[in-house]
Scaffold this motif. Structure first.
Motif, PDB file in Angstrom:
ATOM      1  N   ASN A  32       0.856  -1.194   0.000  1.00 33.25           N
ATOM      2  CA  ASN A  32       0.000   0.000   0.000  1.00 33.25           C
ATOM      3  C   ASN A  32       0.888   1.239   0.000  1.00 33.25           C
ATOM      4  OD1 ASN A  32      -1.829   2.057   0.329  1.00 33.25           O
ATOM      5  ND2 ASN A  32      -2.911   1.110   2.042  1.00 33.25           N
ATOM      6  N   PRO A  33       1.094   1.871  -1.156  1.00 33.74           N
ATOM      7  CA  PRO A  33       2.002   3.022  -1.224  1.00 33.74           C
ATOM      8  C   PRO A  33       1.541   4.208  -0.394  1.00 33.74           C
ATOM      9  CG  PRO A  33       0.754   2.791  -3.267  1.00 33.74           C
ATOM     10  CD  PRO A  33       0.502   1.561  -2.469  1.00 33.74           C
ATOM     11  N   LYS A  34       0.247   4.272  -0.076  1.00 34.18           N
ATOM     12  CA  LYS A  34      -0.281   5.396   0.699  1.00 34.18           C
ATOM     13  C   LYS A  34       0.144   5.340   2.163  1.00 34.18           C
ATOM     14  CE  LYS A  34      -3.209   7.205  -2.449  1.00 34.18           C
ATOM     15  NZ  LYS A  34      -3.276   8.604  -2.869  1.00 34.18           N
ATOM     16  N   THR A  35       0.490   4.150   2.642  1.00 36.42           N
ATOM     17  CA  THR A  35       0.804   4.004   4.067  1.00 36.42           C
ATOM     18  C   THR A  35       2.218   3.502   4.311  1.00 36.42           C
ATOM     19  OG1 THR A  35      -0.093   1.750   4.069  1.00 36.42           O
ATOM     20  CG2 THR A  35      -1.610   3.536   4.613  1.00 36.42           C
ATOM     21  N   SER A  36       3.023   3.404   3.269  1.00 38.52           N
ATOM     22  CA  SER A  36       4.377   2.857   3.409  1.00 38.52           C
ATOM     23  C   SER A  36       5.413   3.953   3.215  1.00 38.52           C
ATOM     24  CB  SER A  36       4.602   1.754   2.366  1.00 38.52           C
ATOM     25  OG  SER A  36       5.949   1.351   2.359  1.00 38.52           O
ATOM     26  N   ASP A  37       6.486   3.882   4.010  1.00 38.86           N
ATOM     27  CA  ASP A  37       7.582   4.845   3.839  1.00 38.86           C
ATOM     28  C   ASP A  37       8.863   4.163   3.344  1.00 38.86           C
ATOM     29  OD1 ASP A  37       8.446   3.470   6.050  1.00 38.86           O
ATOM     30  OD2 ASP A  37       8.763   5.230   7.313  1.00 38.86           O
ATOM     31  N   ASN A  38       8.723   2.941   2.785  1.00 39.28           N
ATOM     32  CA  ASN A  38       9.921   2.235   2.318  1.00 39.28           C
ATOM     33  C   ASN A  38      10.207   2.497   0.839  1.00 39.28           C
ATOM     34  OD1 ASN A  38       7.886   0.684   1.153  1.00 39.28           O
ATOM     35  ND2 ASN A  38       8.996  -1.243   1.430  1.00 39.28           N
ATOM     36  N   TRP A  39       9.498   3.443   0.230  1.00 40.70           N
ATOM     37  CA  TRP A  39       9.776   3.831  -1.155  1.00 40.70           C
ATOM     38  C   TRP A  39       9.908   5.352  -1.237  1.00 40.70           C
ATOM     39  CZ3 TRP A  39       6.448   6.810  -4.296  1.00 40.70           C
ATOM     40  CH2 TRP A  39       5.174   7.070  -3.769  1.00 40.70           C
ATOM     41  N   ASP A  40      10.686   5.802  -2.206  1.00 42.05           N
ATOM     42  CA  ASP A  40      10.917   7.239  -2.377  1.00 42.05           C
ATOM     43  C   ASP A  40      10.335   7.773  -3.680  1.00 42.05           C
ATOM     44  OD1 ASP A  40      12.664   7.736  -0.022  1.00 42.05           O
ATOM     45  OD2 ASP A  40      13.982   6.324  -1.048  1.00 42.05           O
ATOM     46  N   ILE A  41      10.452   6.981  -4.739  1.00 40.30           N
ATOM     47  CA  ILE A  41      10.053   7.428  -6.062  1.00 40.30           C
ATOM     48  C   ILE A  41       9.433   6.254  -6.810  1.00 40.30           C
ATOM     49  CG2 ILE A  41      12.318   6.936  -7.127  1.00 40.30           C
ATOM     50  CD1 ILE A  41      11.966   9.551  -8.749  1.00 40.30           C
ATOM     51  N   ALA A  42       8.481   6.534  -7.691  1.00 40.50           N
ATOM     52  CA  ALA A  42       7.819   5.472  -8.442  1.00 40.50           C
ATOM     53  C   ALA A  42       7.637   5.908  -9.893  1.00 40.50           C
ATOM     54  CB  ALA A  42       6.467   5.130  -7.822  1.00 40.50           C
ATOM     55  N   PHE A  43       7.672   4.927 -10.802  1.00 38.25           N
ATOM     56  CA  PHE A  43       7.635   5.199 -12.237  1.00 38.25           C
ATOM     57  C   PHE A  43       6.489   4.444 -12.897  1.00 38.25           C
ATOM     58  CE2 PHE A  43      11.938   5.378 -10.631  1.00 38.25           C
ATOM     59  CZ  PHE A  43      12.450   6.557 -11.154  1.00 38.25           C
ATOM     60  N   ASN A  44       5.797   5.109 -13.792  1.00 36.88           N
ATOM     61  CA  ASN A  44       4.792   4.483 -14.646  1.00 36.88           C
ATOM     62  C   ASN A  44       4.891   5.151 -16.017  1.00 36.88           C
ATOM     63  OD1 ASN A  44       1.712   4.938 -15.730  1.00 36.88           O
ATOM     64  ND2 ASN A  44       2.048   2.861 -14.962  1.00 36.88           N
ATOM     65  N   ARG A  45       5.562   4.463 -16.935  1.00 43.18           N
ATOM     66  CA  ARG A  45       5.880   5.076 -18.224  1.00 43.18           C
ATOM     67  C   ARG A  45       6.650   6.382 -17.959  1.00 43.18           C
ATOM     68  NH1 ARG A  45       5.528   1.660 -22.367  1.00 43.18           N
ATOM     69  NH2 ARG A  45       5.222   3.416 -23.780  1.00 43.18           N
TER      70      ARG A  45
END
Length: 411
Positions: free
Chosen positions: A68-81
């Motif tokens: 759940n990207p809305k509640t997680s702090d283990n990612w900084d940046i995300a890519f979609n195309r």
């Protein structure tokens, strides 16, 4: 006679020997150490699936699985195309935000800029008409508008810009701008510079991102903030509790009373409440000069000056209910509260600690705001309560407002 010339000869020899010995004892200058190369390149990160976001952590240097990207702090940046999200704003709970350095020289960026960062927002994207329709389709996307790619922009500042095929050609074109961006990480304790340089893999398939990144150890010193002294002499602080249970209640800070008005047309009101929604007489809500700035202060008496810049006018905001329905309201994005809002005047929090403190799920965040009234006069305001005792119960949607007008007018 020979003895007479022996001593000078010996002295010359001794001097020559001594001079050579001194030169021999000199240390060779040490070469300057080569700066350690800490930048990392990620090649052909797969972001080709239009239905899927690929999440990346700078801390681990790897793609990470996120439930759940809305509640997680283990990612900084995300890519979609060509679209990019960061873990902040509408996309996540983190503190991530981005600034374009306007430089294309990766090595030249050695410090994180002091200001200019922007969090993720909701952006409307326009596409081809859907089957049976003549108007372009509109898709709402949560992304970071600073770094995300653009379509046919005349002055692209994002990392990528799509261009239509030229006449006689079939293949679309895209431009990679190669700007260097600086991103605050999700946990808010580090800054990263990033430069995106590729969009296709070795087989020329699009949606495969290549980028270089490195951590920055220093941040530029912030520029001095220009401030305005607020003259409150002769104007005492006042309090009022408004009934905001129904439609909008428009209030005049100068007259100290609720005013029946045509809000878009006149200047007789300054601030309005409907539940925890707040309006000011400016921007999309009225023709006045009103706008707001939240200060990092909860002590009302301490506020005697204000930054000159940073105020924000009302705008149209889309709100989603728990049931998934949407509504549009012209509100002050600075003062308006809601579920999880720690910057608005009112927060909704179901936790036992919050309910015990405030008497219910609603409660004031107690920030002091500086606002400009309809005619541009500065005032400070603070919401101190949201309940009114009716019988044996406390009813919500009765915001209690503490306010004080200054004699200082904005330019």
């Amino acid at each position: 006679m020979k003895v007479k010339f022996l001593v000078p000869a010996l002295l010359v020899g001794l001097m020559t020997f001594t001079s050579c010995s001194k030169d021999d004892n000199k240390e060779e200058p040490k070469p300057k150490p080569t700066p350690e190369k800490t930048a990392k390149e990620i090649k052909n990160l797969d972001a080709s699936d239009q239905q899927k976001w690929t999440y990346f952590s700078f801390e681990t240097g790897k793609v990470v699985e996120v439930t759940n990207p809305k509640t997680s702090d283990n990612w900084d940046i995300a890519f979609n195309r060509f679209n990019i999200r960061t873990n902040g704003g509408v996309s996540g709970i983190g503190e991530a935000e981005v600034v374009n350095t306007n430089s294309k020289d990766f090595a030249a960026i050695t410090k994180a800029p002091a200001e200019g960062y922007q969090k993720d927002t909701k952006v409307n994207e326009y596409g081809r008409p859907l089957p049976g329709q003549t108007q372009p389709s509109i898709t709402e996307v949560e992304k970071n508008p600073v770094i995300s790619g653009t379509v046919e922009s005349t002055n692209p500042k994002g990392w990528y810009n799509y261009k239509r095929p030229k006449e006689g050609e079939n293949a679309p074109h895209f431009e990679i701008t190669k700007y260097v961006y600086v991103l605050k990480t999700a946990k808010g304790d580090k800054y990263v510079k990033i430069q995106l340089t590729g969009y296709t893999n070795d087989k020329n398939k699009s949606g495969y991102i290549t980028f270089t990144y490195d951590f920055l150890r220093e941040k530029e010193a912030p520029k001095p903030v220009e401030k305005v002294a607020l003259d409150f002499s002769g104007n005492e602080a006042k309090e009022v509790q408004l009934d905001a249970t129904g439609d909008w209640k428009y209030f005049s800070l100068k007259n100290g009373e609720v005013t029946p008005v045509k809000p878009e047309e006149d200047l007789s009101w300054d601030i309005a409440f409907k539940g925890y929604y707040v309006r000011l007489n400016g921007g999309t809500s009225g023709k006045g000069k009103a706008e707001a700035l939240r200060l990092e202060e909860k002590d009302f008496a301490k506020v005697i000056e204000t930054p000159k810049k940073g105020f924000e006018k009302d705008k149209e905001v889309i709100f989603k209910s728990m049931k998934g329905t949407e509504s549009k309201e012209n509100v002050s994005p600075v003062l308006t509260g809601g579920f999880g809002s720690t910057t608005g005047a009112i927060q909704i929090n179901p936790s036992p600690e919050w309910r015990k403190k405030n008497g219910g799920v609603f409660g004031p965040n107690e920030w002091v705001y500086v606002i400009k009234t309809a005619d541009g006069t500065y005032a400070k305001v603070q919401v101190t309560d949201f309940y009114k005792k009716i019988g044996d119960k406390k009813a919500p949607n009765f915001p209690k407002l503490k306010y004080q007008l200054s004699k200082t007018k904005s330019e």
